[in-house]
Design a protein around this motif. Structure first.
Motif, PDB file in Angstrom:
ATOM      1  N   THR A 118       0.837  -1.201   0.000  1.00 46.72           N
ATOM      2  CA  THR A 118       0.000   0.000   0.000  1.00 46.72           C
ATOM      3  C   THR A 118       0.872   1.251   0.000  1.00 46.72           C
ATOM      4  N   GLY A 119       1.898   1.245   0.840  1.00 45.92           N
ATOM      5  CA  GLY A 119       2.815   2.392   0.884  1.00 45.92           C
ATOM      6  C   GLY A 119       3.529   2.595  -0.439  1.00 45.92           C
ATOM      7  N   ILE A 120       3.947   1.508  -1.051  1.00 40.64           N
ATOM      8  CA  ILE A 120       4.628   1.597  -2.352  1.00 40.64           C
ATOM      9  C   ILE A 120       3.672   2.140  -3.416  1.00 40.64           C
ATOM     10  N   ALA A 121       2.438   1.653  -3.409  1.00 40.80           N
ATOM     11  CA  ALA A 121       1.442   2.119  -4.385  1.00 40.80           C
ATOM     12  C   ALA A 121       1.146   3.604  -4.201  1.00 40.80           C
ATOM     13  N   ARG A 122       1.048   4.039  -2.956  1.00 32.97           N
ATOM     14  CA  ARG A 122       0.773   5.458  -2.689  1.00 32.97           C
ATOM     15  C   ARG A 122       1.945   6.323  -3.130  1.00 32.97           C
ATOM     16  N   LYS A 123       3.166   5.871  -2.864  1.00 34.36           N
ATOM     17  CA  LYS A 123       4.346   6.619  -3.285  1.00 34.36           C
ATOM     18  C   LYS A 123       4.390   6.718  -4.807  1.00 34.36           C
ATOM     19  N   LYS A 124       4.059   5.639  -5.469  1.00 34.46           N
ATOM     20  CA  LYS A 124       4.032   5.643  -6.929  1.00 34.46           C
ATOM     21  C   LYS A 124       2.963   6.616  -7.432  1.00 34.46           C
ATOM     22  N   GLU A 125       1.806   6.629  -6.771  1.00 34.61           N
ATOM     23  CA  GLU A 125       0.732   7.542  -7.139  1.00 34.61           C
ATOM     24  C   GLU A 125       1.164   9.006  -6.972  1.00 34.61           C
ATOM     25  N   LEU A 126       2.012   9.245  -6.009  1.00 38.49           N
ATOM     26  CA  LEU A 126       2.504  10.601  -5.748  1.00 38.49           C
ATOM     27  C   LEU A 126       3.662  10.980  -6.678  1.00 38.49           C
ATOM     28  N   GLY A 127       3.970  10.151  -7.638  1.00 38.75           N
ATOM     29  CA  GLY A 127       5.029  10.450  -8.593  1.00 38.75           C
ATOM     30  C   GLY A 127       6.404  10.008  -8.148  1.00 38.75           C
ATOM     31  N   GLY A 128       6.465   9.088  -7.202  1.00 35.83           N
ATOM     32  CA  GLY A 128       7.755   8.589  -6.728  1.00 35.83           C
ATOM     33  C   GLY A 128       8.312   9.371  -5.554  1.00 35.83           C
TER      34      GLY A 128
END
Length: 186
Positions: A60-70
């Protein structure tokens, strides 16, 4: 082609919360149905289940970080993880209420009996068996509505500690040079 439709900051945690809750439900069902005949298997299945759930929190944290543009602050990443934790632990409580009250109300008595016979097969002394069986007395208190609320709170706190660790590991600040470039474009 890039997707220009804005998504809510809650879409990932809600979706992954439901998926994680479903995974938890399936794993709990298998643990209760197939691994309760042996306390060692039951404990190991609990450990494996928890590692899988923690992995989902990390995902979930990785997906959110990816959603935020890295790039993302710990707060932004943890917020998503925390929502998944709340949903997952609520599903855990609901599943246990339904399973232990309606599907298999004799589950704890059966687990206690199989555990006792397992400990006897290991030729444990009476004192050792009594010490191991003491944990079954607490189950009745944990199954009350107040016990479930306390358990929910405790689980959320423990899971949140892992969530904070994951969010801290995943955080990545946007370089100042990118901020300057974005401001000049607007």
């Amino acid at each position: 082609m890039t997707d220009l439709t804005p998504s809510s900051k809650y879409s990932i945690p809600l979706r992954l919360g439901l998926i994680t809750g479903l995974i938890y439900t399936v794993l709990l069902f298998f643990r209760y149905k197939y691994f309760a005949s042996n306390p060692v298997q039951f404990g190991l299945s609990a450990l494996v289940t928890y590692v899988i759930i923690l992995t989902m929190y990390l995902f979930t944290g990785i997906a959110r970080k990816k959603e935020l543009g890295g790039y993302g602050e710990s707060r932004e990443i943890f917020q998503s993880i925390f929502i998944v934790i709340l949903i997952t632990e609520l599903v855990f409580i609901l599943f246990n209420l339904i399973y232990l009250k309606y599907i298999d109300p004799a589950f704890w008595q059966n687990l206690k009996a199989t555990s006792l016979s397992y400990y006897q097969s290991l030729h444990m002394t009476g004192e050792q068996m009594e010490q191991r069986m003491k944990s079954f007395k607490d189950v009745n208190q944990q199954s009350t509505p107040m016990g479930l609320v306390k358990g929910y709170g405790f689980s959320v706190i423990i899971d949140s500690l892992f969530g904070l660790i994951f969010a801290s590991l995943l955080r990545k600040k946007k370089p100042a040079s990118l901020d300057v470039l974005e401001k000049t474009k607007s």
